[in-house]
Motif scaffolding. Sequence first.
Motif, mmCIF file in Angstrom:
data_model
loop_
_atom_site.group_PDB
_atom_site.id
_atom_site.type_symbol
_atom_site.label_atom_id
_atom_site.label_comp_id
_atom_site.label_asym_id
_atom_site.label_seq_id
_atom_site.Cartn_x
_atom_site.Cartn_y
_atom_site.Cartn_z
ATOM 1 N N LYS A 115 -0.093 37.204 -45.039
ATOM 2 C CA LYS A 115 -1.902 37.964 -45.083
ATOM 3 C C LYS A 115 -2.274 39.521 -45.772
ATOM 4 C CE LYS A 115 -3.883 34.259 -45.664
ATOM 5 N NZ LYS A 115 -3.904 33.154 -44.928
ATOM 6 N N ASP A 116 -1.513 39.881 -44.136
ATOM 7 C CA ASP A 116 -1.641 41.495 -45.211
ATOM 8 C C ASP A 116 0.097 42.366 -43.936
ATOM 9 O OD1 ASP A 116 -2.174 44.007 -43.745
ATOM 10 O OD2 ASP A 116 -3.809 43.962 -43.907
ATOM 11 N N LYS B 215 1.178 45.488 -43.580
ATOM 12 C CA LYS B 215 0.562 46.443 -42.778
ATOM 13 C C LYS B 215 0.197 45.492 -41.964
ATOM 14 C CE LYS B 215 -0.356 50.269 -46.618
ATOM 15 N NZ LYS B 215 -1.773 49.969 -47.598
ATOM 16 N N LYS B 216 -0.444 45.002 -41.675
ATOM 17 C CA LYS B 216 -0.392 44.482 -40.143
ATOM 18 C C LYS B 216 0.417 43.585 -39.511
ATOM 19 C CE LYS B 216 -4.788 43.939 -39.379
ATOM 20 N NZ LYS B 216 -5.611 42.989 -40.097
ATOM 21 N N TYR C 43 -1.309 36.351 -37.393
ATOM 22 C CA TYR C 43 1.064 35.889 -38.013
ATOM 23 C C TYR C 43 1.993 36.038 -37.348
ATOM 24 C CZ TYR C 43 -2.430 39.307 -40.243
ATOM 25 O OH TYR C 43 -3.592 39.941 -41.372
#
Lengths: 191, 191, 191, 191
Positions: free
Chosen positions: A4-5, A7-8, A47
């Motif tokens: 999804k992300d 960066k995270k 995540y």
Amino acid sequence: MKYKDEKKIEAIFEATLRLTGTVGIAGLKMSHIAKEAKIASGTLYIYFESKEELLNSLYAHLINQGTLRKIPQFSHLPVKDQLAKIWESSLIFRVDNHTQIVFIEQFSISPFISKEGQKQTKKFTHHIKSLLDKGKEEGQVKNLNTQLMYSLLVGSIREFANERVKDKKRANKKFIAETFNLAWEAIKETA
Amino acid sequence: MKYKDEKKIEAIFEATLRLTGTVGIAGLKMSHIAKEAKIASGTLYIYFESKEELLNSLYAHLINQGTLRKIPQFSHLPVKDQLAKIWESSLIFRVDNHTQIVFIEQFSISPFISKEGQKQTKKFTHHIKSLLDKGKEEGQVKNLNTQLMYSLLVGSIREFANERVKDKKRANKKFIAETFNLAWEAIKETA
Amino acid sequence: MKYKDEKKIEAIFEATLRLTGTVGIAGLKMSHIAKEAKIASGTLYIYFESKEELLNSLYAHLINQGTLRKIPQFSHLPVKDQLAKIWESSLIFRVDNHTQIVFIEQFSISPFISKEGQKQTKKFTHHIKSLLDKGKEEGQVKNLNTQLMYSLLVGSIREFANERVKDKKRANKKFIAETFNLAWEAIKETA
Amino acid sequence: MKYKDEKKIEAIFEATLRLTGTVGIAGLKMSHIAKEAKIASGTLYIYFESKEELLNSLYAHLINQGTLRKIPQFSHLPVKDQLAKIWESSLIFRVDNHTQIVFIEQFSISPFISKEGQKQTKKFTHHIKSLLDKGKEEGQVKNLNTQLMYSLLVGSIREFANERVKDKKRANKKFIAETFNLAWEAIKETA
DNA sequence: GATGAATGAGGTTTCATTCAT
DNA sequence: TATGAATGAAACCTCATTCAT
């Protein structure tokens, strides 16, 4: 792992590495990782399925980017120069990414590591040993047990890097050259 | 004290070391240590106030014996021979007491270590460096940065020992001689 | 309870009372009682089957000696004088044996008290109430609910004693007289 | 905070009070408190750091509300009426909140009480004593040691309330009036 | 009888994981 | 998706009781 992300995920990985440096793998807590990564602890589970998976993912992530990537491109050079290049990139990498190194070393002997993770270090090993064998054939490297020479290289580079980190210095050209020459003296064929 | 005794502390320490080898510091549990030492979990708390104190005591115990004890007695020999002797005893010690080494290395970066424990490793370091300096003066050792040569020695001996343990072999005369010669090549003065 | 050594039982009781004063019943530990009584903890179990039995024995012991013993002998005096005598001995007893009082009060609402113990306080109560009833008949005491007057007497004597203990003073003649007069004012028949 | 709320703290406090009534402070267990409050035991530790802190918080909470709140508003009345008002509210409070009273009295001598908690009871004491002093000046109250009169009031109200609770009755107008008059007889100036 | 180290059931507390919002 | 309070299994630790000496 979902994507999804990115960066995270990166933030989570970095938080984990930073914390491993301070409290060790034994002291890692999901809540602390979350706080360090500035997210809620529940978010970690979006995540990663579990703490174990988080740590194994990070481990795989680190293993799959280390110095290894750069090895192939030097394959046309003489053995000594190839070793010197690998030496340089390894030393720089180990000094500049000390937290990652610490994580890898701790994780390797933690109760979290999965069967998967345990075989991923071998590529690097294999490459160096091939180089040493080639050097032996070409008469540039002593005709000794390859494993022994490998251990000397790997062990001393580890120590050189740790020392550099302890002194809070980076690995400059001079340091790299001096240390490589020292190690090379040990394994080079003398007349 | 009636049966409260040193033997039990020794048993607890050994159980802890054995478990650290299998599950790492992160996986140590008081109940497991007790079971491994064949005592009741409550008994652990007769000898140690807490898990933290147990681990710190073990650390102090290990630091205060290691190879260090044997160093002085070789001080009359030439530098190379002294280094060879230390090399031998260190290698043998590290191979034969691998669980202890693993414990010490893990504990140093665990959340359990107290301020106390952190400064105890320095004597060994200092002794080796003195030897190298003496070797430099006497023209047997290269006139290079002492720290660098020290790192090479320490780093490679660590790796040699680990390799030996991984292969489940002890450190025999031949192995000791070969590895020492390899390392000595790196630091010896060449005419 | 065995009677091998009365002195030791006394020591255990006293130790228990002293500790109750400092840490309360909730804080009582068998090991502390043993240490305070200067015996081994195992020895406690020679004299008492369990902690519960120890505490119940102490409770029974205290109940069976308090002021009660002395009540009968004043039975020829006028009501007011009898009450004054009881007042005096109760006050002195409560001040001088404060640790015992504390123990009794705490024990009464602790999870340790057995069915047995709960009914032993009633004799004292009954005696005072009889006196008050006699006083009412003879016109010296107000014609009010006996229970109310009893509560006033008992409640205030408890508080007077506690206050005295807090001030670390004993209960002298003057204090006894003043407090009794105060309480007597409340219940005496006024023309 | 999403659902973390005051309601839960209230539930924990009430559960603790209820249990103190049945098993005493000595018998309180975190797991029981949790079950009684219908939450998981871990939840207790979201609101309170430890058992000790939970009990101290409850103590502080109880001390900071009691009858005290209502004292100021009667300050225009004559001394006797003020005392009567305080008597009424104290008696009602002590009867209706007996579990709280039991908790406070037990906690004061438990091993859990912190230095903090120990000084919070004094406001009430001071207020009553001021009233008595005023009463003495105005000639309504006997010219006796204030502390003595205070002890009689406090001690007997405690006992009246306990008696009422034991009988499982509330404190009605008649009971309040009778008991106050009884106590007032003791301290009022006569002629 | 006396001792106190040893025991282990059971209490307190932690923390990975879930889930209502 | 993101949150963080809530959960409860499992860890740490205590202490009444036992038992070898």
